[in-house]
Design an enzyme around this catalytic site. Structure first.
Site, PDB file in Angstrom:
ATOM      1  N   LYS A 121      48.835  59.359  19.213  1.00 39.98           N
ATOM      2  CA  LYS A 121      49.426  58.457  20.064  1.00 39.98           C
ATOM      3  C   LYS A 121      49.409  57.097  19.572  1.00 39.98           C
ATOM      4  O   LYS A 121      50.140  56.322  19.708  1.00 39.98           O
ATOM      5  CB  LYS A 121      48.575  58.532  21.703  1.00 39.98           C
ATOM      6  N   LYS A 129      52.529  70.079  21.358  1.00 36.94           N
ATOM      7  CA  LYS A 129      52.379  70.939  22.711  1.00 36.94           C
ATOM      8  C   LYS A 129      53.288  70.440  23.786  1.00 36.94           C
ATOM      9  O   LYS A 129      53.628  69.244  23.579  1.00 36.94           O
ATOM     10  CB  LYS A 129      50.897  70.774  23.223  1.00 36.94           C
ATOM     11  N   LYS A 165      53.833  66.130  29.479  1.00 28.96           N
ATOM     12  CA  LYS A 165      54.803  65.583  30.550  1.00 28.96           C
ATOM     13  C   LYS A 165      55.336  64.214  30.129  1.00 28.96           C
ATOM     14  O   LYS A 165      56.198  63.687  30.763  1.00 28.96           O
ATOM     15  CB  LYS A 165      53.990  65.608  31.801  1.00 28.96           C
TER      16      LYS A 165
HETATM   17  N1  AQP Z   1      51.269  72.198  26.728  1.00 26.08           N
HETATM   18  C1  AQP Z   1      50.064  72.751  27.362  1.00 26.08           C
HETATM   19  N2  AQP Z   1      49.625  73.875  27.436  1.00 26.08           N
HETATM   20  C2  AQP Z   1      48.683  74.390  27.769  1.00 26.08           C
HETATM   21  N3  AQP Z   1      47.745  73.614  28.446  1.00 26.08           N
HETATM   22  C3  AQP Z   1      48.128  72.368  28.493  1.00 26.08           C
HETATM   23  N4  AQP Z   1      47.396  71.220  29.489  1.00 26.08           N
HETATM   24  C4  AQP Z   1      48.280  70.245  29.125  1.00 26.08           C
HETATM   25  N5  AQP Z   1      49.529  70.485  28.388  1.00 26.08           N
HETATM   26  C5  AQP Z   1      49.183  71.832  28.011  1.00 26.08           C
HETATM   27  C6  AQP Z   1      46.265  71.056  30.053  1.00 26.08           C
HETATM   28  O1  AQP Z   1      46.399  70.619  31.256  1.00 26.08           O
HETATM   29  C7  AQP Z   1      45.264  70.084  31.877  1.00 26.08           C
HETATM   30  C8  AQP Z   1      45.337  68.991  32.342  1.00 26.08           C
HETATM   31  O2  AQP Z   1      46.167  67.963  31.258  1.00 26.08           O
HETATM   32  P1  AQP Z   1      46.175  66.423  31.333  1.00 26.08           P
HETATM   33  O3  AQP Z   1      47.374  66.054  32.150  1.00 26.08           O
HETATM   34  O4  AQP Z   1      44.950  65.791  31.890  1.00 26.08           O
HETATM   35  O5  AQP Z   1      46.320  65.925  29.761  1.00 26.08           O
HETATM   36  P2  AQP Z   1      47.206  66.418  28.800  1.00 26.08           P
HETATM   37  O6  AQP Z   1      46.463  67.445  28.187  1.00 26.08           O
HETATM   38  O7  AQP Z   1      47.403  65.232  27.970  1.00 26.08           O
HETATM   39  O8  AQP Z   1      48.576  66.907  29.302  1.00 26.08           O
HETATM   40  P3  AQP Z   1      50.051  66.270  28.955  1.00 26.08           P
HETATM   41  O9  AQP Z   1      50.774  66.962  29.761  1.00 26.08           O
HETATM   42  O10 AQP Z   1      50.201  66.223  27.470  1.00 26.08           O
HETATM   43  O11 AQP Z   1      49.929  64.653  29.284  1.00 26.08           O
HETATM   44  P4  AQP Z   1      50.205  63.414  28.537  1.00 26.08           P
HETATM   45  O12 AQP Z   1      51.617  63.623  28.036  1.00 26.08           O
HETATM   46  O13 AQP Z   1      50.342  62.102  29.554  1.00 26.08           O
HETATM   47  O14 AQP Z   1      49.375  63.128  27.558  1.00 26.08           O
HETATM   48  C9  AQP Z   1      44.187  69.950  30.764  1.00 26.08           C
HETATM   49  O15 AQP Z   1      43.370  71.131  30.746  1.00 26.08           O
HETATM   50  C10 AQP Z   1      45.067  70.428  29.530  1.00 26.08           C
HETATM   51  O16 AQP Z   1      44.506  70.787  28.432  1.00 26.08           O
END
Ligand code: AQP
Length: 328
Positions: free
Chosen positions: A113, A196, A199
């Site tokens: 990031k 990965k 969102k």
């Molecule tokens: N692509 C993914 N595959 C499997 N698991 C995923 N998780 C997120 N993306 C994937 C799992 O979802 C849970 C909640 O995640 P989060 O929203 O708290 O944070 P994150 O992992 O940072 O998710 P994002 O979507 O990538 O958010 P942003 O873009 O805001 O950083 C966790 O258990 C995560 O592992």
């Protein structure tokens, strides 16, 4: 009794990555005997990136509604909002004194990031995020943290922080372990299978849980694949393997079954069918979501009860920690 704790950030609209990697597993596993479950909306984590207040509040309620929609049952699992339990912020400050800047600088998520605006231009919250996350887990004496692969490094750091605190002050925190799904631990981006699905990335890279069928079908059609046109799961074919994982989860079929079904058919047919399957399933889920989301009173009650149950445990641990440190 083993305790499971996990959270989800309202930093964007939820994706099928969040669903397959986390929420669906939470709902499936909450029925296991001998487990207590705590699931929370990690809104303090969301503000490490600038958020619009109205949208953040809306997404917080959306997540609670999505959890209920996918089957997380408030009678079996405690659902709460991180910011509404001040112990989360308090423990973070304390744990900051048991972690080094060197350890935090190694965190891959921070490195990824911070690439965007350079380490010096980043706010401290993003850097400190893993310490808040350690507090989220340690406050509850969690045994297991079901997370996607992206979060395992943070759980390792959490263990190191807990161990350090325990070594200095005596057994205070339980050492948790991350539990990963074999197949869905990392759903990848549709336009770059080395990243990965997230969102907060570009809209064409993910499928949102609230997305409409046309858009879902178009996105899968456009999803990046290799030129070999053979539907098979293998490490050398990360793009089609990612799509196969999604297919297998949504259609409830094994890779073998899907590979046989699409023998000689090529990517075009497969991607089209995948779009149809995912959009149909999401359409059903979306209908339930909108009914649940409309009943904001019920959501408020679920949150109030969850906050109260989680708060009792978090405050108890906070009192123990403050006592140890001479802060109370
Ligand atoms: N692509 C993914 N595959 C499997 N698991 C995923 N998780 C997120 N993306 C994937 C799992 O979802 C849970 C909640 O995640 P989060 O929203 O708290 O944070 P994150 O992992 O940072 O998710 P994002 O979507 O990538 O958010 P942003 O873009 O805001 O950083 C966790 O258990 C995560 O592992």
């Amino acid at each position: 009794m083993k305790r499971v704790v996990s959270g989800i950030k309202p930093s964007g609209d939820l994706t099928i990555g969040n669903y397959l990697g986390a929420m669906k597993r939470w709902a499936d596993n909450q029925h296991l005997d001998g487990y207590e479950n705590f699931f929370f909306v990690a809104n303090l984590h969301a503000i490490t990136v600038k958020q619009d207040a109205g949208l953040l509040r809306k997404r917080t309620f959306d997540i609670v509604a999505w959890l209920l929609t996918v089957g997380v049952d408030p009678n079996k699992s405690v659902i709460f909002i991180q910011s509404m339990i001040p112990a989360h912020s308090e423990i973070c400050w304390i744990l900051n004194n048991y972690v080094t800047m060197g350890e935090l600088a190694k965190m891959t998520q921070f490195k990824d990031k911070s690439l965007k605006s350079g380490k010096e231009g980043q706010f401290v919250g993003l850097y400190d995020y893993p310490v808040l996350m350690a507090g989220d887990v340690l406050l509850y004496d969690a045994d297991e943290i079901p997370v996607g692969m992206d979060q395992t490094q943070h759980i390792e750091l959490c263990k190191a922080i807990a161990q350090r605190f325990n070594n200095i002050h005596g057994e205070t925190f339980k050492i948790p372990k991350a539990t990963l799904s074999k197949t869905t631990a990392k759903i990848m981006s549709l336009n770059d299978a080395t990243k990965k699905m997230s969102k907060s990335e570009s809209a064409d890279s993910f499928i949102g849980l609230d997305e409409d069928p046309d858009s879902i079908i178009k996105k899968f059609k456009r999803a990046v694949t290799d030129s070999d046109n053979k539907i098979s799961f293998s490490k050398d074919k990360p793009e089609i393997s990612n799509l196969l994982t999604i297919y297998s989860e949504f259609a409830d079929k094994t890779f073998d079954e899907i590979e046989k079904e699409y023998e000689g058919k090529g990517y075009g047919v497969f991607k089209n069918d995948l779009g149809e399957i995912v959009s149909q399933k999401l359409k059903d889920i979306q209908k339930t979501f909108s009914e649940i989301r409309d009943d904001e009173e019920r959501l408020k009650n679920v949150i109030a009860e969850g906050n109260s149950n989680a708060g009792i445990i978090a405050n108890e641990k906070m009192n123990v920690v403050k006592g140890i440190l001479g802060l109370a």
